[in-house]
Write a protein that holds these residues in place. Structure first.
Motif, PDB file in Angstrom:
ATOM      1  N   ARG A 695       0.829  -1.202   0.000  1.00  0.00           N
ATOM      2  CA  ARG A 695       0.000   0.000   0.000  1.00  0.00           C
ATOM      3  C   ARG A 695       0.872   1.263   0.000  1.00  0.00           C
ATOM      4  N   MET A 696       2.179   1.075   0.112  1.00  0.00           N
ATOM      5  CA  MET A 696       3.097   2.214   0.170  1.00  0.00           C
ATOM      6  C   MET A 696       3.520   2.604  -1.243  1.00  0.00           C
ATOM      7  N   VAL A 697       2.619   3.296  -1.939  1.00  0.00           N
ATOM      8  CA  VAL A 697       2.879   3.705  -3.316  1.00  0.00           C
ATOM      9  C   VAL A 697       2.491   5.164  -3.503  1.00  0.00           C
ATOM     10  N   VAL A 698       3.028   5.759  -4.557  1.00  0.00           N
ATOM     11  CA  VAL A 698       2.551   7.053  -5.025  1.00  0.00           C
ATOM     12  C   VAL A 698       2.315   6.914  -6.524  1.00  0.00           C
ATOM     13  N   MET A 699       1.093   7.210  -6.968  1.00  0.00           N
ATOM     14  CA  MET A 699       0.722   7.125  -8.375  1.00  0.00           C
ATOM     15  C   MET A 699       1.018   8.455  -9.040  1.00  0.00           C
ATOM     16  N   MET A 700       1.772   8.411 -10.168  1.00  0.00           N
ATOM     17  CA  MET A 700       2.256   9.617 -10.824  1.00  0.00           C
ATOM     18  C   MET A 700       2.032   9.559 -12.325  1.00  0.00           C
ATOM     19  N   ASN A 701       1.846  10.727 -12.903  1.00  0.00           N
ATOM     20  CA  ASN A 701       1.809  10.863 -14.351  1.00  0.00           C
ATOM     21  C   ASN A 701       3.212  10.628 -14.923  1.00  0.00           C
ATOM     22  N   ARG A 702       3.298   9.965 -16.062  1.00  0.00           N
ATOM     23  CA  ARG A 702       4.609   9.642 -16.640  1.00  0.00           C
ATOM     24  C   ARG A 702       5.419  10.889 -16.989  1.00  0.00           C
ATOM     25  N   ASP A 703       4.756  11.951 -17.416  1.00  0.00           N
ATOM     26  CA  ASP A 703       5.487  13.175 -17.732  1.00  0.00           C
ATOM     27  C   ASP A 703       6.120  13.757 -16.473  1.00  0.00           C
ATOM     28  N   MET A 705       7.024  11.989 -13.881  1.00  0.00           N
ATOM     29  CA  MET A 705       8.138  11.093 -13.564  1.00  0.00           C
ATOM     30  C   MET A 705       9.369  11.446 -14.387  1.00  0.00           C
ATOM     31  N   ALA A 706       9.174  11.677 -15.680  1.00  0.00           N
ATOM     32  CA  ALA A 706      10.304  12.001 -16.551  1.00  0.00           C
ATOM     33  C   ALA A 706      10.953  13.318 -16.131  1.00  0.00           C
ATOM     34  N   ARG A 707      10.127  14.288 -15.775  1.00  0.00           N
ATOM     35  CA  ARG A 707      10.653  15.587 -15.363  1.00  0.00           C
ATOM     36  C   ARG A 707      11.491  15.475 -14.094  1.00  0.00           C
ATOM     37  N   LEU A 710      12.499  10.018 -12.658  1.00  0.00           N
ATOM     38  CA  LEU A 710      12.082   8.819 -11.929  1.00  0.00           C
ATOM     39  C   LEU A 710      11.659   7.711 -12.877  1.00  0.00           C
ATOM     40  N   GLN A 711      11.878   6.471 -12.429  1.00  0.00           N
ATOM     41  CA  GLN A 711      11.419   5.284 -13.140  1.00  0.00           C
ATOM     42  C   GLN A 711      10.418   4.537 -12.254  1.00  0.00           C
ATOM     43  N   GLU A 712       9.591   3.720 -12.904  1.00  0.00           N
ATOM     44  CA  GLU A 712       8.677   2.879 -12.118  1.00  0.00           C
ATOM     45  C   GLU A 712       9.475   2.008 -11.156  1.00  0.00           C
ATOM     46  N   VAL A 773      -4.106  17.705  -1.285  1.00  0.00           N
ATOM     47  CA  VAL A 773      -3.143  17.991  -0.229  1.00  0.00           C
ATOM     48  C   VAL A 773      -1.861  18.522  -0.875  1.00  0.00           C
ATOM     49  N   PRO A 774      -1.344  19.672  -0.455  1.00  0.00           N
ATOM     50  CA  PRO A 774      -0.121  20.205  -1.070  1.00  0.00           C
ATOM     51  C   PRO A 774       1.123  19.436  -0.619  1.00  0.00           C
ATOM     52  N   VAL A 775       1.818  18.821  -1.572  1.00  0.00           N
ATOM     53  CA  VAL A 775       3.007  18.028  -1.240  1.00  0.00           C
ATOM     54  C   VAL A 775       4.102  18.250  -2.280  1.00  0.00           C
ATOM     55  N   ARG A 776       5.314  17.831  -1.922  1.00  0.00           N
ATOM     56  CA  ARG A 776       6.440  17.772  -2.838  1.00  0.00           C
ATOM     57  C   ARG A 776       6.990  16.351  -2.862  1.00  0.00           C
ATOM     58  N   VAL A 777       7.600  16.001  -3.958  1.00  0.00           N
ATOM     59  CA  VAL A 777       8.234  14.689  -4.094  1.00  0.00           C
ATOM     60  C   VAL A 777       9.714  14.869  -3.813  1.00  0.00           C
ATOM     61  N   ARG A 778      10.229  14.073  -2.887  1.00  0.00           N
ATOM     62  CA  ARG A 778      11.648  14.130  -2.560  1.00  0.00           C
ATOM     63  C   ARG A 778      12.306  12.838  -3.018  1.00  0.00           C
ATOM     64  N   THR A 779      13.271  12.940  -3.892  1.00  0.00           N
ATOM     65  CA  THR A 779      13.907  11.752  -4.459  1.00  0.00           C
ATOM     66  C   THR A 779      15.153  11.377  -3.656  1.00  0.00           C
TER      67      THR A 779
END
Length: 779
Positions: A695-703, A705-707, A710-712, A773-779
């Motif tokens: 259940r620990m996932v984040v669903m993202m648009n491929r564009d 991810m590319a920006r 990130l890869q699946e 919810v306002p969030v940022r993705v941290r890689t």
């Protein structure tokens, strides 16, 4: 079985892929089959055997949602007067098996494990321990729950509550408690001198109760189930039918079979709104036939509904202006507007001035897409608007609801057959609880009747709702929390602060059937009181008892359980509420708690006396096929608003999220999986989204991810981007490429509730804004 669950660390973070199913490979693979069909059968086949069901489960499913039967503890979709052979869905079957599991959480379990140890287990593993069997008291010296007698429990709880300020104790209830229990619970609160009565509605759908009440004078749907047989278009907003109300798919299929157009607005592509195979049709199953549900599907931004609906309204109004200027056929129902509404011109002028660049940017849709949807609306005679929490759980959720109501009123689609707003409620009796007094608002309680019938002075000071209860807990002002069902701590926002403050509460009391996270953060004194399930036989002094509940269409149903209780030591919910009330309150000869427990028919008579306009002849009518309708003035174009008419409202913003878009900021949508009901996790197979084993996932648009490079399968963290200076981070999230608009993310609750600030809620209704919810993705 018990994988380690990450503790919240002192810096406000959650860590790790903490609930991957033990021994299960994580598989991310697109699901190509329709909703329903063989997939639904396999879903039940995977989950049900794990509960070790007996023949009593099969008999209960046979009776489920049928006249003189057992009413499902899952969603609140209507129960037809002429039911299908199997009037239950995949999730309804899971809920029934979950309640009738053969697993038992006996006192021995709690002697084998400390509370600190069990608090690390995933939600799923806690549920799998089975039904609670004995009253339990938390022993701080050993960090274990120990068995206690009912007399001991009521005496201790009563003593602690009597020593508290009643106005600083919360009495929460989940949406599964019956009308009878809910009435007794709310009466106890008011006789004690308070009305801190938050419930599941505060968590989810309170915007409907507040918004519809303000706009049309009714806080609930104006339609009934049979109106779906008379509509010719359905517009759907922010609701996942395949997971949250699967039995509705039969209704939608019937509509599509007779040519009804269904226009859906939702950020994610959800299979239930795309395709459905009827598992009750042998020919469809054998032939692999499926029905296309949505004739149009528009993937807008989270919170983009206001802009999309304003765009459609703009087109309707401009088409009507053109008809007036050129002598054509009118598009707007001016008779309805002149006779039944106020402030139309203010809204019409707002729509005429609306800029298309702003509408398309805020909605995330093209002008052409909005025009296509508007054309369906303009040619339809009778339109139903279906919606869920996808439009109510935003900062400006009220504005979303107002413009949706405006949209319907333009063509007179409220207060006539086959037309009107149709909010889809989640929990089985969440609407009914509000009907019989579970409310923090004095104006919604029958204060004068309570005073006359029961000879006491009800409080008039507004009580605490969900957000206000959380504020009081965090501030250290709350002196106790009684939980009638539910998993409040796990479901709330601001989890790190809530968890720390929850442990400091002077007393926590949990009336429950199973173990959950809230119980494993004990207060200074903590009790678990196990109750009967709705499917179980409830024998009292006058014999077998029945209970009742209300569906999304304001129909009332009786329900009779026939299965042997999980333990001889269980009490019914009414008996537990009465036990606490008697331990806290002085005797009142006008409130016969013991007689009510012995005969729930007496409780229903009391409900009827308090609400005679809604519950006339309650006992005689409760088993009418299809339920009896409590009535709705707005359905008859009687508007109980401040103006006495239905009210148009101009929205305050086009973006319901309440925050601006900026570089690096995403709108997170918290979601249920297919193997889940609220915070109850049945398994780890979100079949329709093709996510299995975690259940620990984040669903993202491929564009996106590319920006971000990130890869699946990459692991990232999400961090709060609320501008309040609080560090909220959830780590260990697997990236899943998904069909979701750029700038939007999806992930499961309650795991991602951690990222929701307490003050990020719908402005008027205080519903936590978990759909943007306002969030940022941290890689």
């Amino acid at each position: 079985m018990h994988d380690q669950h990450p503790a919240d660390d002192q810096h406000g973070r959650e860590r790790g892929d903490h609930d991957a199913m033990s021994g299960e490979e994580i598989v991310i693979k697109p699901y190509t089959a329709p909703a329903g069909g063989w997939g639904s059968m396999r879903g039940m086949a995977e989950v049900l055997p794990g509960e070790r069901p007996g023949v009593d489960v099969l008999d209960t499913l046979r009776r489920q949602n049928k006249p003189e039967g057992f009413m499902c503890v899952s969603c609140a979709w209507g129960k037809p007067a002429k039911p299908h052979i199997a009037e239950f869905c995949e999730n309804g079957a899971k809920a029934t098996a979950w309640e009738l599991t053969k697993h038992r959480a006996t006192p021995a379990l709690f002697q084998q494990h400390t509370v600190s140890e069990m608090a690390q287990w995933p939600d799923y593993d806690l549920e799998k321990t089975g039904r609670l069997t004995h009253p339990l008291r938390y022993d701080r010296a050993t960090d274990k729950y120990v068995a206690a007698s009912w007399d001991e429990a009521f005496a201790a709880i009563g003593a602690k509550l009597k020593a508290s300020d009643p106005k600083k104790v919360v009495l929460y209830s989940s949406g599964r408690a019956s009308l009878e229990t809910s009435f007794m619970y709310s009466l106890f609160a008011r006789m004690w001198g308070q009305q801190n009565l938050p419930d599941s509605s505060n968590m989810c759908h309170e915007t409907t109760s507040v918004g519809l009440k303000a706009a049309i004078g009714s806080p609930v749907a104006t339609i009934q189930l049979e109106d779906y047989d008379k509509c010719d278009a359905i517009f759907c907003f922010g609701q996942n039918v395949g997971t949250n109300a699967p039995r509705m798919l039969h209704t939608l299929k019937s509509c599509r079979d007779r040519g009804v157009e269904i226009v859906t607005f939702n950020p994610l592509r959800e299979r239930g709104w795309e395709r459905f195979a009827d598992p009750q049709s042998p020919l469809d199953m054998i032939a692999g036939h499926e029905t296309k549900i949505s004739t149009q599907y528009h993937q807008l931004h989270a919170g983009g509904d206001i802009a999309a609906i304003v765009g459609m309204c703009k087109l309707v109004i401009e088409a009507d202006d053109h008809a007036i200027a050129n002598g054509g056929t009118r598009v707007i129902d001016h008779h309805f507007i002149e006779q039944h509404t106020v402030r139309f011109e203010a809204f019409a002028d707002y729509c005429r001035r609306a800029d298309w660049d702003e509408l398309t940017r805020a909605s995330g849709l093209t002008r052409g897409a909005i025009e296509a949807a508007a054309r369906v609306y303009m040619r339809a005679e009778r339109v139903i608007a279906v919606y869920g929490m996808g439009i109510t759980q935003h900062r400006y959720g009220m504005d979303s609801l107002f413009v949706l109501t405006n949209f319907l009123m333009l063509r007179g689609n409220i207060g006539r057959e086959g037309a009107g707003p149709g909010p889809v409620r989640g929990h089985s009796n969440v609407q009914g609880q509000r009907t019989v007094g579970i409310t923090e608002k004095t104006e919604l309680a029958p204060v004068e009747r309570l005073k006359t019938l029961f000879q006491f002075d009800p409080p008039t000071e507004k009580g605490w709702d969900t957000v206000e209860s959380c504020r009081a807990i965090i501030a250290g002002e709350c002196q106790g929390f009684v939980q009638l069902g539910g998993n409040f701590l796990r479901a709330t926002p601001e989890h790190a602060k809530m968890k720390e403050a929850w442990a400091k509460l002077p007393i926590t009391v949990h009336i429950a059937t199973k173990l959950n996270k809230s119980q494993l953060v004990p207060g200074q004194e903590s009790w678990i009181l196990p109750c009967l399930g709705r499917s179980e036989t409830d024998l009292q002094a006058t014999g077998r008892q029945a209970v009742s509940m209300e569906d999304s269409f304001s129909h009332i149903y009786g329900s009779i359980g026939k299965v042997k209780p999980a333990s001889d030591t269980l009490l019914s919910e009414p008996a537990i509420v009465a036990g606490i009330a008697k331990a806290v309150l002085p005797p009142n000869p006008n409130v016969p708690w013991d007689a009510w427990v012995g005969d729930y028919g007496l409780v229903r008579t009391a409900i009827e006396n308090c609400y005679p306009d809604k519950f006339a002849n309650f006992n005689e009518r409760m088993f009418e096929p299809g339920g009896f309708w409590k009535g709705n003035p707005a359905a008859h174009r009687q508007w109980e608003t401040e103006s006495g008419k239905a009210e148009f409202n101009v929205p305050r913003a086009l973006n319901a999220s309440g925050f601006t878009d900026k570089d690096g900021r995403f709108r997170l949508i918290t979601l249920r999986s297919n193997d889940q009901f609220n915070t109850t996790v049945y398994g780890y197979d979100d079949r329709f989204r093709g996510i299995r084993g975690t259940r620990m996932v984040v669903m993202m648009n491929r564009d996106d991810m590319a920006r971000l490079g990130l890869q699946e399968g990459d692991t990232v963290a999400l961090e709060s981007d609320a501008e309040d200076g609080v560090d909220r981070v959830v780590e260990g999230l697997r990236v899943v490429a998904y069909n979701i608009p750029p700038g939007n993310l999806g992930g499961y609750y309650p795991e991602l509730n951690y990222l929701i600030p307490l003050e990020h809620h719908a402005l008027e209704s205080h519903v936590p804004a978990g759909k943007s919810v306002p969030v940022r993705v941290r890689t």
